[in-house]
Enzyme design. Structure first.
Site, PDB file in Angstrom:
ATOM      1  N   ARG A  15     -24.481 -17.929  35.956  1.00  0.00           N
ATOM      2  CA  ARG A  15     -24.926 -19.314  36.280  1.00  0.00           C
ATOM      3  C   ARG A  15     -24.671 -20.013  34.921  1.00  0.00           C
ATOM      4  NH1 ARG A  15     -30.666 -18.114  39.346  1.00  0.00           N
ATOM      5  NH2 ARG A  15     -30.498 -16.496  37.620  1.00  0.00           N
ATOM      6  N   LYS A  75     -31.274 -18.337  32.155  1.00  0.00           N
ATOM      7  CA  LYS A  75     -31.953 -16.966  31.636  1.00  0.00           C
ATOM      8  C   LYS A  75     -32.927 -17.398  30.531  1.00  0.00           C
ATOM      9  CE  LYS A  75     -32.305 -14.209  34.476  1.00  0.00           C
ATOM     10  NZ  LYS A  75     -33.191 -14.010  35.450  1.00  0.00           N
ATOM     11  N   TYR A  94     -35.630 -20.562  32.688  1.00  0.00           N
ATOM     12  CA  TYR A  94     -36.516 -19.552  33.372  1.00  0.00           C
ATOM     13  C   TYR A  94     -36.882 -18.912  32.150  1.00  0.00           C
ATOM     14  CZ  TYR A  94     -35.238 -20.323  38.142  1.00  0.00           C
ATOM     15  OH  TYR A  94     -34.909 -20.892  39.248  1.00  0.00           O
ATOM     16  N   HIS A  96     -40.207 -16.379  32.445  1.00  0.00           N
ATOM     17  CA  HIS A  96     -41.058 -15.304  32.993  1.00  0.00           C
ATOM     18  C   HIS A  96     -41.603 -14.493  32.048  1.00  0.00           C
ATOM     19  CE1 HIS A  96     -39.561 -16.008  37.328  1.00  0.00           C
ATOM     20  NE2 HIS A  96     -38.289 -15.970  36.644  1.00  0.00           N
ATOM     21  N   GLU A 118     -40.053 -21.763  35.957  1.00  0.00           N
ATOM     22  CA  GLU A 118     -40.929 -21.148  37.147  1.00  0.00           C
ATOM     23  C   GLU A 118     -42.393 -21.486  37.239  1.00  0.00           C
ATOM     24  OE1 GLU A 118     -39.662 -19.443  34.417  1.00  0.00           O
ATOM     25  OE2 GLU A 118     -41.357 -18.367  33.310  1.00  0.00           O
ATOM     26  N   ASP A 198     -46.088 -13.304  59.776  1.00  0.00           N
ATOM     27  CA  ASP A 198     -46.736 -13.839  58.375  1.00  0.00           C
ATOM     28  C   ASP A 198     -48.178 -13.802  58.835  1.00  0.00           C
ATOM     29  OD1 ASP A 198     -45.795 -16.279  56.138  1.00  0.00           O
ATOM     30  OD2 ASP A 198     -47.772 -15.854  56.386  1.00  0.00           O
ATOM     31  N   VAL A 239     -42.282 -11.305  51.645  1.00  0.00           N
ATOM     32  CA  VAL A 239     -43.877 -11.826  51.559  1.00  0.00           C
ATOM     33  C   VAL A 239     -43.937 -12.151  49.744  1.00  0.00           C
ATOM     34  CG1 VAL A 239     -44.760 -10.394  53.120  1.00  0.00           C
ATOM     35  CG2 VAL A 239     -44.944  -9.546  50.874  1.00  0.00           C
ATOM     36  N   ALA A 268     -38.492  -9.109  47.910  1.00  0.00           N
ATOM     37  CA  ALA A 268     -39.616  -9.314  47.445  1.00  0.00           C
ATOM     38  C   ALA A 268     -39.757  -8.282  46.142  1.00  0.00           C
ATOM     39  CB  ALA A 268     -40.918  -9.448  48.081  1.00  0.00           C
ATOM     40  N   ASP A 270     -38.550  -8.151  43.318  1.00  0.00           N
ATOM     41  CA  ASP A 270     -38.876  -8.757  41.993  1.00  0.00           C
ATOM     42  C   ASP A 270     -40.446  -8.662  41.584  1.00  0.00           C
ATOM     43  OD1 ASP A 270     -39.235 -10.876  43.586  1.00  0.00           O
ATOM     44  OD2 ASP A 270     -38.408 -12.213  42.320  1.00  0.00           O
ATOM     45  N   VAL A 298     -31.725  -5.669  45.416  1.00  0.00           N
ATOM     46  CA  VAL A 298     -31.409  -6.060  44.469  1.00  0.00           C
ATOM     47  C   VAL A 298     -32.451  -7.090  43.795  1.00  0.00           C
ATOM     48  CG1 VAL A 298     -29.535  -7.616  43.245  1.00  0.00           C
ATOM     49  CG2 VAL A 298     -28.838  -6.077  45.162  1.00  0.00           C
ATOM     50  N   ALA A 299     -32.867  -7.109  42.610  1.00  0.00           N
ATOM     51  CA  ALA A 299     -33.593  -8.082  42.233  1.00  0.00           C
ATOM     52  C   ALA A 299     -33.257  -9.581  41.796  1.00  0.00           C
ATOM     53  CB  ALA A 299     -34.457  -7.184  40.856  1.00  0.00           C
TER      54      ALA A 299
HETATM   55  N1  LIG Z   1     -34.666 -10.622  44.980  1.00  0.00           N
HETATM   56  C1  LIG Z   1     -34.442 -11.661  44.708  1.00  0.00           C
HETATM   57  O1  LIG Z   1     -33.183 -12.095  44.176  1.00  0.00           O
HETATM   58  C2  LIG Z   1     -35.197 -13.047  44.751  1.00  0.00           C
HETATM   59  C3  LIG Z   1     -34.692 -14.276  44.789  1.00  0.00           C
HETATM   60  C4  LIG Z   1     -35.731 -15.367  45.155  1.00  0.00           C
HETATM   61  C5  LIG Z   1     -37.138 -15.020  45.387  1.00  0.00           C
HETATM   62  N2  LIG Z   1     -37.634 -13.490  45.636  1.00  0.00           N
HETATM   63  C6  LIG Z   1     -38.881 -13.239  45.690  1.00  0.00           C
HETATM   64  O2  LIG Z   1     -38.948 -13.255  47.092  1.00  0.00           O
HETATM   65  C7  LIG Z   1     -40.564 -13.276  47.761  1.00  0.00           C
HETATM   66  C8  LIG Z   1     -40.708 -14.393  48.502  1.00  0.00           C
HETATM   67  O3  LIG Z   1     -40.459 -15.739  48.055  1.00  0.00           O
HETATM   68  P1  LIG Z   1     -40.744 -16.868  48.490  1.00  0.00           P
HETATM   69  O4  LIG Z   1     -40.446 -18.128  47.786  1.00  0.00           O
HETATM   70  O5  LIG Z   1     -40.315 -16.972  50.129  1.00  0.00           O
HETATM   71  O6  LIG Z   1     -42.371 -17.212  48.731  1.00  0.00           O
HETATM   72  P2  LIG Z   1     -43.125 -18.099  49.436  1.00  0.00           P
HETATM   73  O7  LIG Z   1     -44.799 -18.270  48.930  1.00  0.00           O
HETATM   74  O8  LIG Z   1     -42.615 -19.303  49.982  1.00  0.00           O
HETATM   75  O9  LIG Z   1     -43.619 -17.247  50.918  1.00  0.00           O
HETATM   76  C9  LIG Z   1     -44.264 -16.049  51.149  1.00  0.00           C
HETATM   77  C10 LIG Z   1     -44.745 -15.923  52.365  1.00  0.00           C
HETATM   78  O10 LIG Z   1     -45.426 -14.575  52.167  1.00  0.00           O
HETATM   79  C11 LIG Z   1     -46.609 -14.786  53.232  1.00  0.00           C
HETATM   80  N3  LIG Z   1     -47.354 -13.384  53.008  1.00  0.00           N
HETATM   81  C12 LIG Z   1     -48.250 -13.354  52.289  1.00  0.00           C
HETATM   82  N4  LIG Z   1     -48.795 -12.108  52.664  1.00  0.00           N
HETATM   83  C13 LIG Z   1     -48.355 -11.626  53.847  1.00  0.00           C
HETATM   84  C14 LIG Z   1     -48.712 -10.508  54.657  1.00  0.00           C
HETATM   85  N5  LIG Z   1     -49.643  -9.424  54.277  1.00  0.00           N
HETATM   86  N6  LIG Z   1     -47.920 -10.284  55.621  1.00  0.00           N
HETATM   87  C15 LIG Z   1     -46.868 -11.230  56.018  1.00  0.00           C
HETATM   88  N7  LIG Z   1     -46.731 -12.657  55.297  1.00  0.00           N
HETATM   89  C16 LIG Z   1     -47.357 -12.473  54.095  1.00  0.00           C
HETATM   90  C17 LIG Z   1     -47.144 -16.104  53.016  1.00  0.00           C
HETATM   91  O11 LIG Z   1     -48.108 -16.641  53.697  1.00  0.00           O
HETATM   92  C18 LIG Z   1     -46.147 -17.033  52.758  1.00  0.00           C
HETATM   93  O12 LIG Z   1     -45.682 -17.629  53.980  1.00  0.00           O
HETATM   94  C19 LIG Z   1     -41.012 -13.535  46.239  1.00  0.00           C
HETATM   95  O13 LIG Z   1     -41.521 -12.358  45.741  1.00  0.00           O
HETATM   96  C20 LIG Z   1     -40.169 -14.034  45.318  1.00  0.00           C
HETATM   97  O14 LIG Z   1     -40.366 -13.806  43.939  1.00  0.00           O
HETATM   98  C21 LIG Z   1     -36.697 -12.828  45.197  1.00  0.00           C
END
Ligand SMILES: NC(=O)c1ccc[n+]([C@@H]2O[C@H](COP(=O)([O-])OP(=O)(O)OC[C@H]3O[C@@H](n4cnc5c(N)ncnc54)[C@H](O)[C@@H]3O)[C@@H](O)[C@H]2O)c1
Length: 369
Positions: A15, A75, A94, A96, A118, A198, A239, A268, A270, A298-299
């Site tokens: 990016r 980054k 970013y 972190h 972030e 959820d 989540v 999730a 990450d 994949v993180a």
């Molecule tokens: N791997 C990657 O490349 C990548 C990229 C972007 C985001 N992410 C990760 O994805 C994850 C989700 O991000 P998001 O933006 O959707 O967050 P978000 O806050 O928009 O959504 C999270 C949801 O999880 C729900 N939740 C919490 N506890 C729960 C449970 N016990 N059971 C069911 N649902 C529950 C919350 O109510 C919320 O609706 C984060 O960890 C984020 O860091 C990873």
């Protein structure tokens, strides 16, 4: 202001911090933009594209850091960049910080002004510069999940949308936030039978209202999750509990209840992952199999689609970058959202979470304006 856009040098990062469309806006607002040669190539933007909209190309990263008052990138700076950063230089990217202590100390020593994507936060507590990457990862989770459901990839050999006379695949999405909603839209669009879980009933009510008929909502708890494991083909972990490790909603013992070839995509990962058996993987080697269940973890999922990710990210960052028109102090004084983005300023840690993570002195951001 003199703005510099270096080429990302972190492994596999394609990016770029500003697109040619962004350069037009920055130049129109009176800024001078220097872009490192080939910085945009990984995302499909070439030096001539930048020159055509008024940027100047510099051959080396040293020259970009050397001339710029403000650096816009993607980054966090890596070790080889630390010494290029100048006192009072504004870095918008970013960071972190809490996940890497040496970076925090390096930025304190360099006395830079670190505005972290972030932690820019709206009044409703949403994080506008994290949302675009969650949108990308959520949509991608279904594309990747569909691929790994194919037999040669280790999956059950089921087509997500089925065909006339053959039932579609069943997709379970844990977490109905940004990632989960985007995953559900994609899966539903491909014709799958989708369930979003959820633990926030308000959120489930909202999703029930807006989602198409092939998406059902279900309260998230262990009993309900166990009930669905043996019948679902693709499970997406999405989540988030802000500021905490993700809870393990799927534990090791639950894998036995799944059918061979079930695919788990733990977005999730990450935040530690919401599936106990998930550990971070890379785009080079994205999956592994435990108990006949395919794990994709994949993180940095958006890294595989740099064209889309760069445009999505810069759509969100540019309006904040333009606040640089006022200088960072005035901009942060006038924008509570941007103020939250300040993490390390001229040697002081001004973001409480970062100070707490490493036992450092915390100075409220208002005090450094
Ligand atoms: N791997 C990657 O490349 C990548 C990229 C972007 C985001 N992410 C990760 O994805 C994850 C989700 O991000 P998001 O933006 O959707 O967050 P978000 O806050 O928009 O959504 C999270 C949801 O999880 C729900 N939740 C919490 N506890 C729960 C449970 N016990 N059971 C069911 N649902 C529950 C919350 O109510 C919320 O609706 C984060 O960890 C984020 O860091 C990873």
């Amino acid at each position: 202001m003199i703005i510099g856009v270096p080429k990302e040098i972190k492994n596999n990062e394609n990016r770029v911090g500003v697109t040619p469309a962004g350069v037009i806006e920055l130049v129109r607002n009176g800024h001078t933009v220097y872009v490192q040669s080939t910085a945009g190539e990984g995302s499909g933007f070439f030096d001539d594209d930048y020159i055509g909209v008024g940027a100047t190309i510099l051959p080396t990263i040293e020259e970009v850091y050397g001339i710029a008052e403000m650096i816009i990138k993607v980054k966090e700076p890596i070790e080889s960049e630390y010494n290029l950063i100048k006192e009072d230089q504004l870095l918008f990217t970013y960071f972190h910080f809490a996940s890497y202590e040496p970076l925090t100390h390096a930025m304190i020593e360099r006395k830079a002004v670190c505005l972290a994507y972030e932690t820019v936060e709206k009044a409703d507590r949403s994080l506008p510069l994290l949302v675009p990457m969650s949108e990308v990862a959520g949509r991608m989770s279904i594309q990747e999940g569909a691929k790994y459901l194919e037999k040669p990839m280790g999956g059950r050999g089921i087509l997500l949308g089925g065909v006339p006379g053959v039932r579609p695949a069943k997709v379970l999405i844990l977490g109905g936030g940004v990632v989960g909603t985007n995953a559900a839209k994609m899966a539903a669009g491909m014709g799958a039978d989708v369930t979003i879980m959820d633990n926030n009933l308000q959120r489930l009510r909202y999703l029930d209202d807006i989602m198409p008929a092939n998406v059902n909502t279900f309260m998230s708890n262990e009993y309900n999750i166990r009930e669905l494991l043996s019948t679902h083909d693709l499970i997406v972990g999405a989540v988030l509990i802000p500021g905490a490790k993700a809870p393990h909603l799927i534990t090791r013992d639950m894998l036995k209840e799944m059918r061979p070839g079930t695919v788990l995509v733990d977005v999730a990962v990450d935040q530690g992952g919401c599936i106990e058996t998930c550990k971070p993987t890379t785009h080079q080697d994205p999956t592994y199999i435990i108990d006949d269940v395919v794990h994709y973890c994949v993180a940095n999922m958006p890294g595989a689609v740099p064209y889309t990710s760069t445009l999505a990210l810069t759509n969100a960052t540019l309006p904040y970058a333009l606040l640089a028109n006022k200088g960072w102090k005035k901009a942060c004084a006038e924008s509570a959202e941007l103020l939250k983005g300040l993490n390390v300023v001229q040697g002081k840690v001004v973001y409480q979470g970062v100070a707490e993570a490493f036992g450092l002195e915390f100075v409220p951001a208002e005090n450094v304006l």
